[in-house]
Design a protein around this motif. Structure first.
Motif, PDB file in Angstrom:
ATOM      1  N   ARG A 154       0.802  -1.220   0.000  1.00 16.22           N
ATOM      2  CA  ARG A 154       0.000   0.000   0.000  1.00 16.22           C
ATOM      3  C   ARG A 154       0.832   1.264   0.000  1.00 16.22           C
ATOM      4  O   ARG A 154       1.889   1.323   0.621  1.00 16.22           O
ATOM      5  CB  ARG A 154      -0.894   0.014   1.258  1.00 16.22           C
ATOM      6  N   HIS A 164      -0.836  -4.297   3.796  1.00 14.53           N
ATOM      7  CA  HIS A 164      -2.132  -4.505   4.419  1.00 14.53           C
ATOM      8  C   HIS A 164      -2.060  -5.719   5.340  1.00 14.53           C
ATOM      9  O   HIS A 164      -1.901  -6.838   4.870  1.00 14.53           O
ATOM     10  CB  HIS A 164      -3.205  -4.685   3.334  1.00 14.53           C
ATOM     11  N   ASP A 168     -10.038  -6.690   4.530  1.00 11.74           N
ATOM     12  CA  ASP A 168     -11.154  -5.740   4.639  1.00 11.74           C
ATOM     13  C   ASP A 168     -12.431  -6.340   4.074  1.00 11.74           C
ATOM     14  O   ASP A 168     -12.433  -6.872   2.961  1.00 11.74           O
ATOM     15  CB  ASP A 168     -10.835  -4.458   3.848  1.00 11.74           C
ATOM     16  N   HIS A 243     -15.775   0.256   6.555  1.00 13.21           N
ATOM     17  CA  HIS A 243     -15.495  -1.163   6.274  1.00 13.21           C
ATOM     18  C   HIS A 243     -15.053  -1.823   7.560  1.00 13.21           C
ATOM     19  O   HIS A 243     -14.813  -1.143   8.568  1.00 13.21           O
ATOM     20  CB  HIS A 243     -14.411  -1.314   5.195  1.00 13.21           C
ATOM     21  N   HIS A 245     -11.930  -3.877   9.107  1.00 12.56           N
ATOM     22  CA  HIS A 245     -10.568  -4.405   8.961  1.00 12.56           C
ATOM     23  C   HIS A 245     -10.432  -5.513  10.011  1.00 12.56           C
ATOM     24  O   HIS A 245     -10.542  -5.270  11.209  1.00 12.56           O
ATOM     25  CB  HIS A 245      -9.533  -3.304   9.198  1.00 12.56           C
TER      26      HIS A 245
HETATM   27 ZN   LIG Z   1      -7.759  -3.091   6.296  1.00 11.34          ZN
END
Ligand SMILES: [Zn+2]
Length: 268
Positions: A154, A164, A168, A243, A245
């Motif tokens: 990322r 990451h 997600d 979202h 995680h």
């Molecule tokens: Zn995430």
């Protein structure tokens, strides 16, 4: 004759497997006397969840490991064998994200808080609870679409490079988040990067974490049962939008949570 001998040596003494960085290697033991060593240190033997007198060991391979080969020594009363884990790069894709600049270059007054939260997590993940809280297979925290997989390389706001460390799930604010297996809540608070976050100890060095929530419905020290509601999803902390995680931490390493769930559930 020579060829026969080679085959014989291979079959009895050396085993080799490819293991992708960020995943977990699970080794089933043949009997209760067996011991497995890595770098001279005996690995913790875990009881098989259903088979009596059966054991296994878990070897998480860190995403950033520099080791090319991990050697495990497997010993029982009359035999020693070597297991070579050939560490491979995952074909993890790249992604670029735009977040609040404060979550990339935090203001000075937040530095202490961020460091304290980092130390708190580190201490928790390094804590090995000998008791196993779970009995049944693990489940996913939600069944919605995965919007970003574990391991993605990322770049935040064109500058900060990171990877990451979880998976997600698509979750509009207010979606119910459920715990993946039985455990005890060890963190239930607001954190700079994770936002409202919950960490659950499942015992034996296994933790699950749930970040960016809009609401926390559990307290530290609370026992939770698989599928129990932990809270509601949201967009708190360092996010591009709402979202969930989700991550699994095994022996202090943030490994691919879905890979871990598949491997551990294969025991059943
Ligand atoms: Zn995430």
């Amino acid at each position: 004759m020579f060829r026969l001998l080679l085959v014989f040596v291979f079959v009895t003494n050396i085993f080799a497997y490819d293991v992708i960085k960020g995943t977990t290697f699970l080794l089933k033991l043949k009997n209760a006397d067996e011991k497995v060593f890595k770098d001279g240190v005996e690995l913790v033997k875990l009881k098989h969840p259903t088979k009596k007198d059966s054991y296994f060991v878990l070897v998480p391979v860190a995403y950033k490991t520099k080791e090319k080969t991990i050697e495990l020594l497997r010993k029982n009363q009359n035999n020693t064998s070597t297991i070579s884990l050939h560490v491979k790069d995952g074909n993890y894709p790249k992604e670029t994200l735009k977040v609040n600049p404060k979550k990339v270059k935090p203001p000075k007054e937040e530095e202490n808080r961020i460091y304290k939260e980092y130390l708190e997590s580190k201490k928790i993940y390094a804590t090995f609870t000998p008791k196993r809280y779970w009995k049944e297979p693990f489940e996913k925290p939600m069944s919605s679409k995965i919007t970003s997989s574990y391991g993605n390389a990322r770049v935040f706001n064109g500058s900060l490079k990171s990877f990451h460390s979880g998976t997600d799930f698509r979750a509009p604010t207010g979606s119910v988040i459920r715990v993946v297996n039985d455990g005890v809540v060890v963190v239930a608070s607001n954190r700079y990067y994770s936002g409202n976050a919950i960490i659950v100890d499942h015992g034996e060095g296994i933790y699950s974490s749930y970040s960016h929530l809009s609401k926390i419905d559990v307290k530290v020290g609370q026992k939770v049962s698989k599928h129990e509601k932990l809270g509601l999803s949201g967009a708190t902390g360092r996010v591009t939008g709402p979202h969930l995680h989700f991550s699994i931490i095994l022996q202090s390493k943030k490994i691919d949570p879905l890979d871990f769930i598949v491997k551990i559930n294969n025991l059943y």
